[in-house]
Design an enzyme around this catalytic site. Structure first.
Site, PDB file in Angstrom:
ATOM      1  CG  HIS A 137      20.148  -6.637  -0.677  1.00  0.00           C
ATOM      2  ND1 HIS A 137      20.487  -7.535  -1.661  1.00  0.00           N
ATOM      3  CD2 HIS A 137      19.039  -7.144  -0.066  1.00  0.00           C
ATOM      4  CE1 HIS A 137      19.620  -8.539  -1.644  1.00  0.00           C
ATOM      5  NE2 HIS A 137      18.743  -8.335  -0.685  1.00  0.00           N
ATOM      6  CB  SER A 165      17.561 -11.021   1.003  1.00  0.00           C
ATOM      7  OG  SER A 165      16.977  -9.783   0.716  1.00  0.00           O
ATOM      8  CG  ASP A 183      12.476  -5.480   2.072  1.00  0.00           C
ATOM      9  OD1 ASP A 183      13.245  -5.289   1.107  1.00  0.00           O
ATOM     10  OD2 ASP A 183      12.472  -6.519   2.750  1.00  0.00           O
TER      11      ASP A 183
END
Length: 218
Positions: free
Chosen positions: A160, A123, A138
């Protein structure tokens, strides 16, 4: 000489924490059993460094390696300097990069990985291995001194990655957001990693790992 495993996520479907990555990591680190992994926990906003370290130690116990968080060192870079392998965990990429700068880890990580120390991250830990963090998913909950990342990989990473729009979502899709980035940065390449996938980089070559292939957007 560089050897890296960039993982999209810590979970895949209904698997436990890092469970789906164990076979990949066992192969990736086959020559390092009994050695030490320096773990960077900075992205874990909602848990302490101690808690994050313990979670990763438990999840990766089958590797037979000693996992030590950098916060155990008098200087965080001491743990990096002594380690055989470097790992960076997921969470918030902005918090991660800010603390990498604050603890002066950018140069030492870059030097060690360029000289052959294996690196893996999931990630945010995959995202920060690229050229910059401008393709993170994010929220910018804090502000690092630069968006320039570790630059272990010369292109952008988007972990992701989900193709298309979710039902009921009226904002931009991931493809649309990344297309915006590429309009502003037309010479860039983005490696988009779907859930359950990883990118293994060795000797200048990138290979897909997992059931889903990565996408290269340009």
């Amino acid at each position: 000489m560089k050897n890296m495993l960039l993982l999209s996520s810590s979970k895949y479907k209904n698997t436990g924490y890092l469970e789906h990555t164990i076979p990949w990591l066992q192969n990736f680190l086959a020559d390092y059993r009994g050695k030490t992994i320096a773990f960077v926990p900075y992205a874990g906003v909602s848990r302490t460094f101690d808690e994050y370290e313990k979670t990763v130690q438990n999840a990766l116990s089958d590797l037979g390696m000693n996992i030590v968080s950098v916060h155990r060192g008098k200087q965080h870079r001491d743990i990096i300097e002594q380690a055989d392998v470097i790992a960076i965990g997921g969470g918030n990429t902005f918090c991660l990069l800010k603390q990498l700068y604050e603890h002066n880890l950018i140069d030492i990580i870059r030097e060690k990985v360029n000289n052959g120390t294996p690196y893996f991250g999931w990630s945010a830990g995959a995202n920060v291995a690229g050229s910059s963090i401008m393709t993170t998913n994010d929220m910018p909950i804090t502000y690092p001194p630069s968006f320039q990342a570790l630059q272990l990989f010369p292109h952008q990473i988007n972990p992701h990655f989900i193709s298309g729009k979710m039902q009921g979502h009226n904002g931009e899709s991931r493809e649309e957001r990344l297309a915006e980035f590429l309009l502003v940065n037309p010479t860039a390449l983005v490696y988009a990693l779907p859930e359950g996938s990883a990118l293994h980089i060795q000797n200048g070559m990138g290979n897909r790992i997992g059931r889903k292939s990565y996408f290269v957007l340009q």
